[in-house]
Design a protein around this motif. Structure first.
Motif, short mmCIF file in Angstrom:
data_model
loop_
_atom_site.label_atom_id
_atom_site.label_comp_id
_atom_site.label_asym_id
_atom_site.label_seq_id
_atom_site.Cartn_x
_atom_site.Cartn_y
_atom_site.Cartn_z
N THR A 7 33.28 51.68 38.33
CA THR A 7 33.66 50.28 38.54
C THR A 7 32.76 49.43 37.67
O THR A 7 31.55 49.69 37.55
CB THR A 7 33.61 49.88 40.02
N ASN A 9 31.83 47.00 44.71
CA ASN A 9 32.59 46.71 45.93
C ASN A 9 32.00 47.60 47.03
O ASN A 9 32.00 48.82 46.91
CB ASN A 9 34.06 47.04 45.67
N SER A 47 32.01 51.67 46.85
CA SER A 47 30.86 52.02 46.02
C SER A 47 30.35 53.44 46.27
O SER A 47 29.67 54.01 45.43
CB SER A 47 29.72 51.03 46.22
N SER A 54 29.03 41.05 51.42
CA SER A 54 29.89 42.14 51.93
C SER A 54 29.02 43.21 52.56
O SER A 54 27.92 43.47 52.07
CB SER A 54 30.63 42.82 50.76
N TYR A 84 33.74 41.41 54.33
CA TYR A 84 33.96 41.26 52.90
C TYR A 84 33.36 39.92 52.46
O TYR A 84 32.65 39.86 51.48
CB TYR A 84 35.46 41.33 52.60
N ARG A 125 27.53 39.02 47.07
CA ARG A 125 28.53 38.79 46.01
C ARG A 125 28.22 37.53 45.22
O ARG A 125 28.61 37.42 44.06
CB ARG A 125 29.93 38.68 46.63
N ASP A 166 33.04 38.89 40.55
CA ASP A 166 33.35 39.56 41.81
C ASP A 166 34.23 40.75 41.54
O ASP A 166 34.74 40.95 40.45
CB ASP A 166 34.02 38.57 42.76
N MET A 167 34.41 41.57 42.57
CA MET A 167 35.32 42.70 42.43
C MET A 167 36.74 42.18 42.28
O MET A 167 37.63 42.92 42.04
CB MET A 167 35.25 43.58 43.66
#
Lengths: 260, 260
Positions: free
Chosen positions: A115, A121, A125, B9, B58, B90, B259-260
Motif C-alpha cells: 500500500t 490503513n 496493514s 483509526s 476509522y 490519519r 489518506d487511504m
C-alpha cells in the motif's frame, strides 16, 4: 485410515511461520493441536510448503491421515471450532491414499500486496507492505515480465538456500492496482527461499525509479544475490493458491457457496 | 499552548476500549504514551466518545493541548512512529483554543459489518460479525428506516445506561451488500450505550425471518430493552466518522492524497 486434504487460510502475523520448529508457535502446531482435540489422535500434518514468520496464506493445502469417521462435509467446520480465529479451514476433502500436499504440488501462486500513501490503513496493514511514496506500476509491470519462463533464480534467493537447483519456471505474473493498493501475483512450479520477497524488493526499486525495468534480465543472468534488490517485508506476502495435477485436482475443488 | 485535533483509526481487537480505565490497556493509554514519548509532555487526550472493548474506529477524533512546536504537517507521521501498528493517526490539525472533541461533536456515523457464509474470511474476520447463514437484506432495509428521525431509544440501550435522556435523532441509515459482506451505516446526533449493537442484533433477527420488518416501530415504541433483539458482537462495529459544526469542520478536513 483415510487420507484427508484441507485448504487453509491463516493470518500469519502472530506465528513463527507455518512449519513446527523448536522455538515459537507455528500454524502447524495450532492445526495439529486442534486435530488432536477434535479426533483424539496425534496427527502429523504436511503442508504444501513452509511459509515464513509473518507470511499469510489464503489457499495453503495440508494433508494427513486419520482414523476419524467425521464426515468430510462436517470436518472443516468441526475443526474450525478448535482453531484460533486467525486460522480457518476453508474445505476438507477425502483423497486417494498416498496423496501428499507437498510432494504432489505442481504449481503455486503467491500474492504480494503493497500500500502506498502517507499512512497505512489500520484495517489492512497486517497484510500489506507500506511504501510511503507512490510507485510506478507500469515500470514494475515492464520489469516483472522478464521473470516469465525457466531461469536460474540464484539472484533471488537468500544466501542460506540449500536447494540443489535454483532453476524454476514462472508461468504467470500480474500486477493489479486498486487505489493505493498494489497486488502482485506470481505463479510458478516452485519458489526458492525468500524468492518472492526478493523479487518484490527489486520491483519496488524499479517502481521508485532507482532501476530501469530493462535491468531485470541482467539481474537474473547475474545469478548473484548481491545484484538484486532488498528482501521485502514478510507481512505483504500471502501464499494464494496451490495447484495439483489430475486426478488429485478434481477432489480439491472448493464449493464456492461455502467459501468467502 | 496549541489545541490540536487528530483523526485516528484503530483496530480495537487488542484493547479494552478507547477510554483509560483501571484494568486493561486502552487506545487512549497508547496514544498518551506515544505523545509523551514524542513531546516529553504528560498530555491528556479527549476522544469524541468511548468505544467499547473490541470496537474499531476509522475516524475517531481526539483533541488535546500541547506546548510542542512540531509542525502540524509532521505531527501525525511523527506520532505514528511511536504508536503500535493497530493505531494510526490519519491527520493532525491545529484548532481554535477551547475545541473539545467530545463536547463539540454533533454527528456520528457507525458502520456495522457482517459476513455471511459457512466460513469467515481470515483477513477480515477481525472486523466482521460472522453470521453463518444468509440474511434477507431487503427485510433489514425495510426495518432500519423506522429508526430515522427523533425517538426515545430506550429499547436499544443496555440496562446500565446512566444517560438522563434516551431521545436521539437518527439522520441517515443505509445497508450495502458486497458479496457475503453486509455493511450497515447509521448516522445520528448521538448514540446510547450499546445502541448500534442492539439495533444490529434486532436487524439480524429481521434478516433471519424471525421478526417481520414491520415489528420495528413497535420495538421502538415499547421503550423496553426486553422488546429488542440481542446485542450483536463488538468486532463488527466501527466508529466511522465524527461530524463537527462550522467553524470547526473547516479545520478538520483530511487531505485525500494523504489518506487511504
Amino acid at each position: 485410515m483415510r487420507t484427508v486434504a484441507m485448504i487453509v487460510s491463516y493470518d500469519g502475523t502472530a506465528y513463527s511461520g507455518f512449519q513446527s520448529q523448536p522455538q515459537g508457535q507455528t500454524v502447524q502446531d495450532e492445526i495439529q493441536l486442534a486435530l488432536q482435540r477434535l479426533t483424539g489422535e496425534a496427527i502429523k500434518i504436511d503442508g504444501s510448503g513452509r511459509t515464513d514468520a509473518g507470511v499469510h496464506a489464503y489457499g495453503q493445502v495440508i494433508s494427513f491421515v486419520t482414523e476419524s469417521p467425521i464426515p468430510m462435509k462436517r470436518f472443516a467446520m468441526a475443526l474450525n471450532g478448535w482453531l484460533p480465529n486467525d486460522i480457518i479451514v476453508r474445505s476438507a476433502h477425502e483423497m486417494p491414499a498416498g496423496f501428499h500436499a507437498r510432494i504432489h504440488a505442481v504449481r503455486k501462486t503467491y500474492r504480494y500486496s503493497i500500500t502506498t500513501g502517507k499512512y497505512p490503513n489500520v484495517f489492512t496493514s497486517r497484510y500489506r507492505f507500506h511504501h510511503y511514496n507512490p510507485l510506478d506500476v507500469d515500470a514494475m509491470r515492464k520489469a516483472i515480465v522478464h521473470l516469465l519462463g525457466e531461469h536460474d533464480f540464484s539472484s533471488f534467493t537468500s544466501a542460506g538456500s540449500t536447494k540443489r537447483s535454483h532453476v524454476r519456471t514462472i508461468h504467470e505474473v500480474s500486477i493489479e492496482q486498486d487505489g493505493e493498493d498494489i497486488h502482485t501475483f506470481v505463479t510458478g512450479n516452485g519458489f526458492l527461499y525468500n524468492m518472492v520477497r526478493i523479487i518484490m524488493g527489486t520491483l519496488m526499486w524499479v517502481g521508485e525509479g532507482k532501476w530501469e525495468p530493462e535491468r531485470m534480465p541482467r539481474v537474473i543472468e547475474a545469478m548473484d544475490r548481491s545484484q538484486a534488490g532488498p528482501k521485502a517485508g514478510a507481512q505483504g506476502l500471502t501464499l494464494w493458491e496451490v495447484g495439483y495435477p489430475e486426478p488429485f485436482s478434481q477432489w480439491l475443488q472448493i464449493d464456492p457457496a461455502n467459501d468467502m
